[in-house]
Design an enzyme around this catalytic site. Structure first.
Site, PDB file in Angstrom:
ATOM      1  N   ASN A  75       7.486  -0.660   6.712  1.00 50.41           N
ATOM      2  CA  ASN A  75       6.190  -0.039   6.434  1.00 50.41           C
ATOM      3  C   ASN A  75       5.944   0.125   4.937  1.00 50.41           C
ATOM      4  O   ASN A  75       4.797   0.128   4.484  1.00 50.41           O
ATOM      5  CB  ASN A  75       6.065   1.306   7.162  1.00 50.41           C
ATOM      6  CG  ASN A  75       7.049   2.345   6.685  1.00 50.41           C
ATOM      7  OD1 ASN A  75       8.262   2.137   6.768  1.00 50.41           O
ATOM      8  ND2 ASN A  75       6.566   3.472   6.202  1.00 50.41           N
ATOM      9  N   HIS A  76       7.009   0.232   4.135  1.00 44.94           N
ATOM     10  CA  HIS A  76       6.810   0.341   2.693  1.00 44.94           C
ATOM     11  C   HIS A  76       6.351  -0.976   2.094  1.00 44.94           C
ATOM     12  O   HIS A  76       5.504  -0.987   1.183  1.00 44.94           O
ATOM     13  CB  HIS A  76       8.075   0.865   2.008  1.00 44.94           C
ATOM     14  CG  HIS A  76       8.214   2.340   2.108  1.00 44.94           C
ATOM     15  ND1 HIS A  76       7.982   3.200   1.063  1.00 44.94           N
ATOM     16  CD2 HIS A  76       8.545   3.134   3.166  1.00 44.94           C
ATOM     17  CE1 HIS A  76       8.162   4.454   1.449  1.00 44.94           C
ATOM     18  NE2 HIS A  76       8.511   4.436   2.731  1.00 44.94           N
TER      19      HIS A  76
END
Length: 240
Positions: A75-76
């Site tokens: 997700n980063h």
């Protein structure tokens, strides 16, 4: 971008997976040295979140260039992609910055694009064949109780289903929050990170291995053939 990257069996060495790295590559190397990792024969698979929060996020390109290192998109990485591609929407950049992404925005525009392009090429899921069967890797969670159903959905190009499944793979904590031990059929084991645990948590055949190596804890390496963790799981504390 290949949504699902597949690897044949490693006939000459070992395969390991590691939890979220978050810009702590020197610390990761120490963990690799502790298990006698051999770059000539072994492979390392990352559950994503390679960058942000740690001091060495800019080293991610050097690691992704290593012929034995492979990663899914966490997700980063997705936050960086969204912030760069939708930069006119300040909320996307703000969300990334407050979650450790400030390192990226201090770089020249061309460098920002370089890193984002690297992240955009990462798959959402990885499959690794081992002597004991197929092992899957996603960042956060498998949205179905059947692995093949997930990979089929991911490979439905430019579809609403694909985007929905990708989001769950990168962001969901549902399985571990609900202590769902149903497991995932059609695969020997699924390795995930995203949610920090004190020690690896096994729910069915889903192994949560982010023990906070990039956030003040330690890195856990799991041998994909034996599913043995390093450091070992403390059975006196293991209650799942």
């Amino acid at each position: 971008m290949t949504q699902v990257q597949r690897f044949t069996i490693n006939t000459v060495g070992r395969d390991f997976a590691v939890g979220d790295i978050h810009g702590h590559f020197t610390k990761l190397q120490v963990a690799l040295d502790a298990v006698g990792f051999s770059p000539a024969t072994d492979r390392l698979f990352s559950v994503g979140d390679l960058v942000d929060r740690g001091p060495e996020s800019t080293d991610v390109d050097a690691w992704l260039a290593k012929p034995w290192f492979f990663a899914v998109q966490g997700n980063h990485e997705q936050m960086a992609i969204d912030a760069h591609r939708f930069s006119h929407k300040g909320q996307a950049s703000y969300m990334h910055i407050i979650n450790g992404g400030a390192w990226l925005y201090g770089r020249p525009t061309a460098e920002q694009a370089f890193y984002v392009d690297l992240f955009a090429e990462l798959p959402i899921a990885i499959e690794v064949m081992t002597p004991m069967g197929l092992v899957g890797i996603v960042h956060a969670d498998c949205p179905f109780d059947d692995w093949a159903q997930m990979t089929r959905a991911l490979e439905l190009e430019q579809s609403a289903m694909q985007r929905s499944v990708q989001t769950i793979c990168q962001w969901s904590r549902t399985r571990i929050t609900n202590e769902n031990d149903t497991g995932v059929s059609g695969i020997r084991a699924v390795i995930v990170g995203h949610t920090v645990v004190y020690q690896p948590a096994v729910l069915g055949n889903v192994y949560h291995i982010d023990t906070g190596g990039g956030m003040g804890g330690h890195f856990t390496l799991i041998d994909l053939a034996t599913l043995e963790c390093f450091p070992p799981i403390d059975q006196n504390l293991f209650s799942r």
